[in-house]
Design a protein around this motif. Structure first.
Motif, PDB file in Angstrom:
ATOM      1  N   GLU A   1       1.348   5.395  -3.980  1.00 39.66           N
ATOM      2  CA  GLU A   1       2.393   4.425  -4.307  1.00 39.66           C
ATOM      3  C   GLU A   1       2.518   3.337  -3.241  1.00 39.66           C
ATOM      4  O   GLU A   1       3.003   2.230  -3.532  1.00 39.66           O
ATOM      5  N   ASN A   2       2.088   3.625  -2.018  1.00 42.17           N
ATOM      6  CA  ASN A   2       2.160   2.655  -0.918  1.00 42.17           C
ATOM      7  C   ASN A   2       0.777   2.165  -0.507  1.00 42.17           C
ATOM      8  O   ASN A   2       0.595   1.681   0.618  1.00 42.17           O
ATOM      9  N   ALA A   3      -0.186   2.247  -1.435  1.00 45.69           N
ATOM     10  CA  ALA A   3      -1.577   1.952  -1.090  1.00 45.69           C
ATOM     11  C   ALA A   3      -1.775   0.545  -0.559  1.00 45.69           C
ATOM     12  O   ALA A   3      -2.631   0.316   0.306  1.00 45.69           O
ATOM     13  N   ASN A   4      -0.992  -0.408  -1.054  1.00 40.50           N
ATOM     14  CA  ASN A   4      -1.204  -1.803  -0.663  1.00 40.50           C
ATOM     15  C   ASN A   4      -0.541  -2.170   0.667  1.00 40.50           C
ATOM     16  O   ASN A   4      -0.631  -3.318   1.102  1.00 40.50           O
ATOM     17  N   ARG A   5       0.125  -1.209   1.303  1.00 40.34           N
ATOM     18  CA  ARG A   5       0.760  -1.530   2.592  1.00 40.34           C
ATOM     19  C   ARG A   5       0.512  -0.445   3.636  1.00 40.34           C
ATOM     20  O   ARG A   5       1.285  -0.298   4.579  1.00 40.34           O
ATOM     21  N   LEU A   6      -0.570   0.277   3.485  1.00 39.94           N
ATOM     22  CA  LEU A   6      -0.886   1.328   4.448  1.00 39.94           C
ATOM     23  C   LEU A   6      -1.228   0.729   5.809  1.00 39.94           C
ATOM     24  O   LEU A   6      -1.928  -0.272   5.914  1.00 39.94           O
ATOM     25  N   ASN A   7      -0.730   1.373   6.845  1.00 37.05           N
ATOM     26  CA  ASN A   7      -1.055   1.021   8.224  1.00 37.05           C
ATOM     27  C   ASN A   7      -0.967   2.303   9.044  1.00 37.05           C
ATOM     28  O   ASN A   7      -0.480   3.333   8.552  1.00 37.05           O
ATOM     29  N   PRO A   8      -1.449   2.311  10.288  1.00 34.45           N
ATOM     30  CA  PRO A   8      -1.446   3.557  11.073  1.00 34.45           C
ATOM     31  C   PRO A   8      -0.077   4.192  11.208  1.00 34.45           C
ATOM     32  O   PRO A   8       0.051   5.428  11.169  1.00 34.45           O
ATOM     33  N   SER A   9       0.971   3.390  11.362  1.00 36.23           N
ATOM     34  CA  SER A   9       2.309   3.957  11.527  1.00 36.23           C
ATOM     35  C   SER A   9       2.777   4.656  10.252  1.00 36.23           C
ATOM     36  O   SER A   9       3.279   5.789  10.298  1.00 36.23           O
ATOM     37  N   LEU A  10       2.610   3.994   9.113  1.00 39.19           N
ATOM     38  CA  LEU A  10       3.010   4.600   7.841  1.00 39.19           C
ATOM     39  C   LEU A  10       2.165   5.839   7.559  1.00 39.19           C
ATOM     40  O   LEU A  10       2.680   6.864   7.096  1.00 39.19           O
ATOM     41  N   TRP A  11       0.876   5.741   7.842  1.00 43.08           N
ATOM     42  CA  TRP A  11      -0.021   6.877   7.573  1.00 43.08           C
ATOM     43  C   TRP A  11       0.391   8.114   8.370  1.00 43.08           C
ATOM     44  O   TRP A  11       0.373   9.228   7.854  1.00 43.08           O
ATOM     45  N   SER A  12       0.784   7.915   9.615  1.00 41.58           N
ATOM     46  CA  SER A  12       1.196   9.055  10.446  1.00 41.58           C
ATOM     47  C   SER A  12       2.469   9.700   9.901  1.00 41.58           C
ATOM     48  O   SER A  12       2.718  10.891  10.127  1.00 41.58           O
ATOM     49  N   THR A  13       3.279   8.916   9.179  1.00 43.24           N
ATOM     50  CA  THR A  13       4.476   9.468   8.543  1.00 43.24           C
ATOM     51  C   THR A  13       4.122  10.245   7.281  1.00 43.24           C
ATOM     52  O   THR A  13       4.701  11.303   6.997  1.00 43.24           O
ATOM     53  N   LEU A  14       3.150   9.742   6.530  1.00 44.32           N
ATOM     54  CA  LEU A  14       2.779  10.368   5.256  1.00 44.32           C
ATOM     55  C   LEU A  14       2.027  11.677   5.461  1.00 44.32           C
ATOM     56  O   LEU A  14       2.145  12.597   4.649  1.00 44.32           O
ATOM     57  N   THR A  15       1.251  11.785   6.533  1.00 54.80           N
ATOM     58  CA  THR A  15       0.438  12.977   6.776  1.00 54.80           C
ATOM     59  C   THR A  15       1.165  13.931   7.719  1.00 54.80           C
ATOM     60  O   THR A  15       2.123  13.567   8.389  1.00 54.80           O
ATOM     61  N   VAL A  16       0.684  15.162   7.759  1.00 55.74           N
ATOM     62  CA  VAL A  16       1.221  16.172   8.657  1.00 55.74           C
ATOM     63  C   VAL A  16       0.038  16.853   9.341  1.00 55.74           C
ATOM     64  O   VAL A  16      -1.021  17.042   8.721  1.00 55.74           O
ATOM     65  N   SER A  17       0.190  17.209  10.614  1.00 54.58           N
ATOM     66  CA  SER A  17      -0.909  17.796  11.380  1.00 54.58           C
ATOM     67  C   SER A  17      -0.672  19.280  11.608  1.00 54.58           C
ATOM     68  O   SER A  17       0.452  19.706  11.888  1.00 54.58           O
ATOM     69  N   THR A  18      -1.749  20.051  11.512  1.00 56.89           N
ATOM     70  CA  THR A  18      -1.704  21.472  11.857  1.00 56.89           C
ATOM     71  C   THR A  18      -3.119  21.918  12.189  1.00 56.89           C
ATOM     72  O   THR A  18      -4.090  21.469  11.568  1.00 56.89           O
ATOM     73  N   GLY A  19      -3.257  22.763  13.191  1.00 53.32           N
ATOM     74  CA  GLY A  19      -4.563  23.287  13.569  1.00 53.32           C
ATOM     75  C   GLY A  19      -5.568  22.223  13.961  1.00 53.32           C
ATOM     76  O   GLY A  19      -6.774  22.442  13.848  1.00 53.32           O
ATOM     77  N   GLY A  20      -5.096  21.055  14.380  1.00 51.06           N
ATOM     78  CA  GLY A  20      -6.003  19.993  14.815  1.00 51.06           C
ATOM     79  C   GLY A  20      -6.463  19.057  13.729  1.00 51.06           C
ATOM     80  O   GLY A  20      -7.222  18.119  14.000  1.00 51.06           O
ATOM     81  N   ILE A  21      -6.045  19.275  12.472  1.00 48.70           N
ATOM     82  CA  ILE A  21      -6.438  18.394  11.386  1.00 48.70           C
ATOM     83  C   ILE A  21      -5.195  17.750  10.768  1.00 48.70           C
ATOM     84  O   ILE A  21      -4.081  18.272  10.887  1.00 48.70           O
ATOM     85  N   ASP A  22      -5.389  16.604  10.114  1.00 50.90           N
ATOM     86  CA  ASP A  22      -4.317  15.953   9.376  1.00 50.90           C
ATOM     87  C   ASP A  22      -4.401  16.355   7.911  1.00 50.90           C
ATOM     88  O   ASP A  22      -5.508  16.530   7.362  1.00 50.90           O
ATOM     89  N   ILE A  23      -3.241  16.493   7.280  1.00 50.99           N
ATOM     90  CA  ILE A  23      -3.182  16.943   5.893  1.00 50.99           C
ATOM     91  C   ILE A  23      -2.301  16.007   5.090  1.00 50.99           C
ATOM     92  O   ILE A  23      -1.223  15.608   5.532  1.00 50.99           O
ATOM     93  N   LEU A  24      -2.777  15.637   3.919  1.00 54.27           N
ATOM     94  CA  LEU A  24      -1.999  14.909   2.932  1.00 54.27           C
ATOM     95  C   LEU A  24      -1.807  15.872   1.762  1.00 54.27           C
ATOM     96  O   LEU A  24      -2.706  16.064   0.949  1.00 54.27           O
ATOM     97  N   PRO A  25      -0.646  16.535   1.689  1.00 54.82           N
ATOM     98  CA  PRO A  25      -0.479  17.600   0.698  1.00 54.82           C
ATOM     99  C   PRO A  25      -0.241  17.070  -0.707  1.00 54.82           C
ATOM    100  O   PRO A  25      -0.038  15.862  -0.918  1.00 54.82           O
ATOM    101  N   ALA A  26      -0.249  17.977  -1.651  1.00 62.21           N
ATOM    102  CA  ALA A  26       0.180  17.667  -3.015  1.00 62.21           C
ATOM    103  C   ALA A  26       1.702  17.635  -3.043  1.00 62.21           C
ATOM    104  O   ALA A  26       2.363  18.196  -2.166  1.00 62.21           O
ATOM    105  N   PRO A  27       2.288  16.979  -4.051  1.00 64.15           N
ATOM    106  CA  PRO A  27       3.754  16.948  -4.114  1.00 64.15           C
ATOM    107  C   PRO A  27       4.336  18.330  -4.373  1.00 64.15           C
ATOM    108  O   PRO A  27       3.717  19.164  -5.039  1.00 64.15           O
TER     109      PRO A  27
END
Length: 227
Positions: free
Chosen positions: A46-72
């Motif tokens: 939904e925010n594809a046209n305004r992605l930037n590093p700051s927004l991306w870090s909010t959308l993803t979550v980190s665990t075990g050294g990897i970033d995850i973009l989960p399902a809703p």
């Protein structure tokens, strides 16, 4: 398998790894890894046209050294805009060396949309006859869609020593080589799912996943997307 492969790629390469749960109706990666995160792949699209590093870090979550973009958390039946999906994955490619997509069944629309974005696809079956039947149909669909044979591979999960079927038998069923088999290591998997942790090399399943990650990194020096 997708989650554990992502962890294995991180251990082997120490590069940036993204894991994305594409099953918008029933994704379970957040559950497996004990994640409580308010954003998902749908928010990224939904925010594809305004992605930037700051927004991306909010959308993803980190665990075990990897970033995850989960399902809703709530199942989503919305039709995904292919152009927006492409923008999300293009942004991810600029950020990560390895991208692992955990796709739903290949017959679903979203999985078909993701296939052209993927450098390598794994079709996953178990050794039960209904699963083998569906996997053979899936391989046939890939051929009908013109997906190059070298861009997808078959793997067989939950293989038991009691299964009366060999790798050569499986290759005859699929009419293609089997890239990997994974043992039915229930107790090791139950432990790591209960704890929300990666598999270790002390288990048969962990060693099998590590072996696949070694082959992937040996063959592909760039990025990976897989179901």
């Amino acid at each position: 398998l997708a989650a554990q492969a992502a962890f294995a790629l991180k251990r082997r390469t120490n590069q940036r790894v993204l894991l994305v749960d594409f099953d918008l109706m029933g994704g379970t990666i957040a559950f497996y890894l004990k994640l409580n995160h308010p954003y998902s792949l749908v928010d990224a699209i939904e925010n594809a046209n305004r992605l930037n590093p700051s927004l991306w870090s909010t959308l993803t979550v980190s665990t075990g050294g990897i970033d995850i973009l989960p399902a809703p958390e709530t199942p989503c039946a919305a039709v995904i805009n292919p152009a927006a999906l492409h923008e999300v994955l293009q942004f991810a490619r600029m950020t990560y060396e390895w991208i692992v997509l955990d796709l739903p069944a290949v017959f679903q629309r979203l999985a078909l949309q993701a296939l052209p974005e993927s450098e390598l696809t794994f079709l996953v079956s178990t050794s039960e006859l209904p699963s083998l039947h569906l996997a053979r149909k899936a391989a046939g669909l890939m051929n009908q869609l013109g997906v190059p044979r070298e861009s997808y591979q078959m793997v067989v999960n939950r293989v038991s020593k009691r299964d009366n079927i060999s790798s050569s038998d499986l290759e005859k069923i699929f009419n293609c080589p089997i890239e990997a088999t994974f043992p039915n290591d229930y107790f090791s998997l139950h432990r790591v799912v209960t704890l929300g942790q990666p598999l270790g090399a002390e288990s048969d399943l962990g060693r099998a996943v590590d072996a696949l990650s070694a082959r992937i990194t040996a063959r592909h020096g760039a990025k990976l997307a897989a179901p």
